[in-house]
Design an enzyme around this catalytic site. Sequence first.
Site, PDB file in Angstrom:
ATOM      1  CE  LYS A 138       1.245   1.103   4.392  1.00  0.00           C
ATOM      2  NZ  LYS A 138       1.711   2.146   4.909  1.00  0.00           N
ATOM      3  CD  GLU A 206       3.201   5.691  13.646  1.00  0.00           C
ATOM      4  OE1 GLU A 206       3.286   4.774  13.300  1.00  0.00           O
ATOM      5  OE2 GLU A 206       3.025   6.755  13.043  1.00  0.00           O
ATOM      6  CG  ASP A 225       1.996   6.104   5.895  1.00  0.00           C
ATOM      7  OD1 ASP A 225       2.567   5.095   5.241  1.00  0.00           O
ATOM      8  OD2 ASP A 225       2.479   6.369   7.095  1.00  0.00           O
ATOM      9  CG  HIS A 230      -2.179  -0.066   8.136  1.00  0.00           C
ATOM     10  ND1 HIS A 230      -1.854  -0.943   7.100  1.00  0.00           N
ATOM     11  CD2 HIS A 230      -1.046   0.740   8.124  1.00  0.00           C
ATOM     12  CE1 HIS A 230      -0.678  -1.049   6.768  1.00  0.00           C
ATOM     13  NE2 HIS A 230       0.095  -0.098   7.191  1.00  0.00           N
TER      14      HIS A 230
END
Length: 414
Positions: A138, A206, A225, A230
């Site tokens: 991806k 994060e 991203d 995800h």
Amino acid sequence: MSDRVDALVIFGATGDLAKLETFPALVGLVERDVLNVPVIGVAKSGWDLEQFRNYAVASLKLNNMDPSSPAAIKMLGLLRYVDGDLGDDETYHAMSEVLSAGERVLFYLEVPPVLFGRIAQGIATAGRARGARVMVEKPFGTGLDSARRLNALMHQYFAEENIYRVDHWLGLDPVENVLFARFTNAVIEPLLNREHVQSIQITMAEAFDVADRGPFYDRTGAIRDVVQNHMLQVLATVMADPPDGHGLSQWRDAKSRLVAAIRPLEAQDAVRGQYGGYLDVEGVTPHSSVETFVAVRLAVDTWRWAGVPVLIRAGKCMPVTATEVTVRFRRPPPTNCGSGSGRRPSSASPWPVRNPGPAGNPSRRSWRSRNGPVRICGPTTGSSARRWTRTGGCSPARTPSRRPGRWWTRCSAT
């Protein structure tokens, strides 16, 4: 076609994904005795084979793995390396010379999607597309139209059954554990519906920045991203109806139906942000508006989930590193049972929780964090054409670059 391959070729083998995940995974394959073929890394780093192997050793140490273990030593011995420009046909011919005479090659593309088509063409030009398989990471394209064009381009060189579009999160134990918790638990699964669930929150926070991934990240951003792959996979795993039959294809169909039922996103249901200091990262354009933080509010128009808000948050340089799914159930009505004041107990909630502020004033927000309280100060004056959520950055040495627009500044609590 046989599942056995004669070689594994990894394009982008000196990148971040290889360092964090690929080399440790290769050791795992050796330990399971399913990897006994050459592994050829292809990249443009100016390296030779020894430097490439040293990079793999550093990757194993980073992941707390012993590079002197028998499996690691065998994996390192299987490595080969071709250095060259992925836009040059000579690179693919050099790769072909390193390969054996066998045709069953698995090509793994750990590169940005803009290179997928060129690499597929290069593989075909070198005469290595026939009988081969290709795996792509991806994101697949940068939007619906580009994904369709890329799909058509890949099909010029590879049949659909030989193209694997990979989301490596699906192999993570916590994601698989969600399936186990849902479909083997007779208590939880009947409660996952609009009658009992008040909201669903999915967070990927994060506490680190983009590091040396500036050129990649500035072309991608948090949405491409992690959110559109995800996070949506996790959402579908939590919310999809049970599959109609057996096999992975039935489960994929169930998740596809769930994603298709997500209501189109509107501007007022999304917030994009950028941490202070991002513009100083090497490879980031000086006036980049790429988001490093995103929060979206989704609605799923199905009978099971009608009216249940779904909140997704993802960002870098956050107070903590945490990936979690929070299913908040509806409160039961108050009763006269129990002790004392009859007040309802406070509801535990993951970071962050938004408070409307004094007198419901929407211009100021306070947030709670596992690391202690923080305050959001702002907003600034100026054009409000783009909403920006600003955080203070990962390092006090970094100075946030100001930009016109409505944005928030994170500051310590007083």
